[in-house]
Design an enzyme around this catalytic site. Structure first.
Site, mmCIF file in Angstrom:
data_model
loop_
_atom_site.group_PDB
_atom_site.id
_atom_site.type_symbol
_atom_site.label_atom_id
_atom_site.label_comp_id
_atom_site.label_asym_id
_atom_site.label_seq_id
_atom_site.Cartn_x
_atom_site.Cartn_y
_atom_site.Cartn_z
ATOM 1 N N ARG A 264 4.124 -4.422 -6.795
ATOM 2 C CA ARG A 264 4.627 -3.068 -6.567
ATOM 3 C C ARG A 264 5.942 -2.927 -7.327
ATOM 4 O O ARG A 264 6.961 -3.472 -6.904
ATOM 5 C CB ARG A 264 4.846 -2.890 -5.056
ATOM 6 N N HIS A 268 8.806 0.901 -1.784
ATOM 7 C CA HIS A 268 7.642 1.040 -0.899
ATOM 8 C C HIS A 268 7.226 2.509 -0.827
ATOM 9 O O HIS A 268 6.060 2.852 -1.018
ATOM 10 C CB HIS A 268 7.981 0.494 0.487
ATOM 11 N N TYR A 277 16.444 -5.873 -0.770
ATOM 12 C CA TYR A 277 15.750 -7.092 -0.337
ATOM 13 C C TYR A 277 15.044 -7.856 -1.457
ATOM 14 O O TYR A 277 14.442 -8.880 -1.211
ATOM 15 C CB TYR A 277 14.737 -6.771 0.786
HETATM 16 C C1 LIG Z 1 -0.483 -0.194 12.442
HETATM 17 C C2 LIG Z 1 0.761 0.059 11.630
HETATM 18 N N1 LIG Z 1 1.798 -0.768 11.787
HETATM 19 C C3 LIG Z 1 2.923 -0.569 11.042
HETATM 20 C C4 LIG Z 1 3.001 0.479 10.164
HETATM 21 C C5 LIG Z 1 4.283 0.689 9.337
HETATM 22 N N2 LIG Z 1 4.020 0.345 7.930
HETATM 23 C C6 LIG Z 1 3.787 1.304 7.015
HETATM 24 S S1 LIG Z 1 3.506 0.651 5.502
HETATM 25 C C7 LIG Z 1 3.678 -0.922 6.068
HETATM 26 C C8 LIG Z 1 3.543 -2.088 5.124
HETATM 27 C C9 LIG Z 1 2.166 -2.284 4.590
HETATM 28 O O1 LIG Z 1 2.169 -3.233 3.558
HETATM 29 P P1 LIG Z 1 0.877 -3.580 2.751
HETATM 30 O O2 LIG Z 1 -0.299 -3.702 3.648
HETATM 31 O O3 LIG Z 1 1.192 -4.775 1.915
HETATM 32 O O4 LIG Z 1 0.622 -2.307 1.825
HETATM 33 P P2 LIG Z 1 1.562 -1.691 0.666
HETATM 34 O O5 LIG Z 1 2.474 -0.707 1.341
HETATM 35 O O6 LIG Z 1 2.289 -2.812 0.023
HETATM 36 O O7 LIG Z 1 0.628 -1.007 -0.265
HETATM 37 C C10 LIG Z 1 3.983 -0.920 7.432
HETATM 38 C C11 LIG Z 1 4.214 -2.143 8.219
HETATM 39 C C12 LIG Z 1 1.895 1.347 10.074
HETATM 40 N N3 LIG Z 1 1.882 2.379 9.236
HETATM 41 N N4 LIG Z 1 0.773 1.099 10.797
#
Ligand SMILES: Cc1ncc(C[n+]2csc(CCOP(=O)(O)OP(=O)(O)O)c2C)c(N)n1
Ligand SMILES: [Mg+2]
Length: 371
Positions: A264, A268, A277
């Site tokens: 990425r 985010h 970070y």
């Molecule tokens: C069930 C749930 N827990 C926490 C969140 C908060 N949250 C939003 S994005 C994220 C990180 C996800 O990371 P990843 O699966 O690696 O996907 P990326 O954003 O890197 O594409 C989190 C923890 C959420 N949206 N849903």
């Protein structure tokens, strides 16, 4: 700061096989014993066009958010090859279950990017009709779409449909129980589903080594489905691996986990500041593996494209960007009361109560003359 190539750190229990690669970072075409692919110069140019357009739409999303036109935007920067390569393996009759940054997949399925921007502007309640393009709604509840896709795939198999489902999720999502449940269901029922994990190394500020002691593709072993790691910045490898996995699924040979090893490049979302970070050296390390640059080099080196083609693609992408910008800025604000519509097919007393409460709240501004 840890090494930029964290998974190769000495003594790590996370040793991984080399990812499937068909195009090196310097644009050289290489062969792979299991994943040969014949791509015409025209298809190569098409993949390049898709990736440039995806990057341009994404850049508009970031800029429009910065200018206050969108509430939020999750950038796909760096993940164009993973998304375009895998999406071009999807055929009509297949069903795609995306996460929330899969704009490149949406474009390849024919979804108007305006619908994506409208959703992040907060003027639509969800976006598009999944039936139109076999492209289901964005899912923000991390990992839950893996269960939706698995259930849908099981239904498709029961109906005797010939398509398969593919579901997109991130490295962080693999720590959700839903994803393990989906792997297990899919495996034991031989569901025609491909699990496409974009390991972009980060889950907001949490690095992948905090998600798993083993490379993510090896999670598949424990569930009894094949797992394969592909160079996620190599559009040809992503196409070849996903095409094989989808074909397997369509032929009744069950699910596959594909881990696209990518990065990425941006924040985010526009609400995040990654400089808090992660080190700029890590970002620079991955910038050298840029998915678009490597295909551009390949196209020029092989004379499958010339500068005039590249300029035309840039010009077309610019025009698409300008169209989006103008249309987004002129989108009318929706009637605030519309939020209560369509909650249930029929009326519901609780929704009626909330609607009335909201009307009283709005009226209170008129009475006090406030804003
Ligand atoms: C069930 C749930 N827990 C926490 C969140 C908060 N949250 C939003 S994005 C994220 C990180 C996800 O990371 P990843 O699966 O690696 O996907 P990326 O954003 O890197 O594409 C989190 C923890 C959420 N949206 N849903
Ligand atoms: Mg991630």
């Amino acid at each position: 700061m840890e090494s930029a190539d964290r998974e190769k750190s000495p003594g790590s229990t996370r040793e991984a096989a080399a990812p499937v690669q068909l195009l090196t970072p310097d644009g050289r075409r290489v062969e792979h014993p299991e994943y040969s692919i014949d791509v015409s110069p025209e298809e190569l140019r098409g993949l390049y066009r898709d990736m440039v357009l995806a990057r341009r739409v994404d850049a508009e999303g970031v800029t429009l958010q910065r200018q206050g036109e969108l509430a939020l935007w999750p950038s796909l920067l760096g993940q164009e090859a993973a998304q375009v390569g895998s999406a071009r393996a999807v055929l009509d009759g297949d069903h795609v279950f995306p996460s929330y940054r899969d704009h490149g997949v949406a474009l390849c399925r024919g979804v108007d990017p305006l619908a994506l921007l409208a959703m992040f502007r907060g003027v639509s309640n969800g976006g598009w009709d999944p039936e139109d393009h076999g492209f289901h709604l964005y899912t923000l509840v991390i990992g839950s779409q893996t269960l939706h896709a698995t259930g849908y795939a099981m239904g498709m198999a029961k109906d005797g449909a010939h398509g398969a489902a593919v579901v997109y999720f991130g490295d962080g999502a693999t720590s959700q129980g839903d994803v393990s449940e989906a792997f297990n269901f899919a495996a034991v029922y031989d569901a025609p589903v491909v699990f496409f994990c974009q390991n972009n190394q980060w889950a907001i500020s949490e690095p992948t080594e905090k998600q798993s002691r083993v490379p993510l593709y090896r999670r598949a072993d424990g569930f009894g489905l094949p797992g394969v790691r592909v160079d996620g910045n190599d559009v040809l490898a992503c196409l070849a691996v996903t095409r094989a996995a989808m074909q397997r699924a369509r032929c009744g040979q069950g699910p596959t986990l594909v881990e696209a090893f990518t990065y990425r490049m941006g924040a985010h979302t526009t609400s995040d500041d990654p400089t808090r970070y992660r080190d700029s050296a890590e970002v620079a390390h991955w910038a050298a593996k840029d998915p678009i640059a490597r295909l551009r080099t390949h196209l020029l080196d092989t004379a499958h494209a010339d500068q005039a083609f590249l300029d035309e693609v840039d010009h077309t992408a610019d025009q698409a960007g300008q169209r989006l910008r103008a249309l987004v800025r002129s989108m009318p604000a929706p009637d605030p009361h519309a939020i209560f519509d369509h909650v249930y097919a029929d009326g519901h007393s609780l929704v009626d109560e909330e609607r009335a409460q909201f009307a009283r709240y709005e009226a209170s501004f008129a009475e006090t003359g406030g804003n």
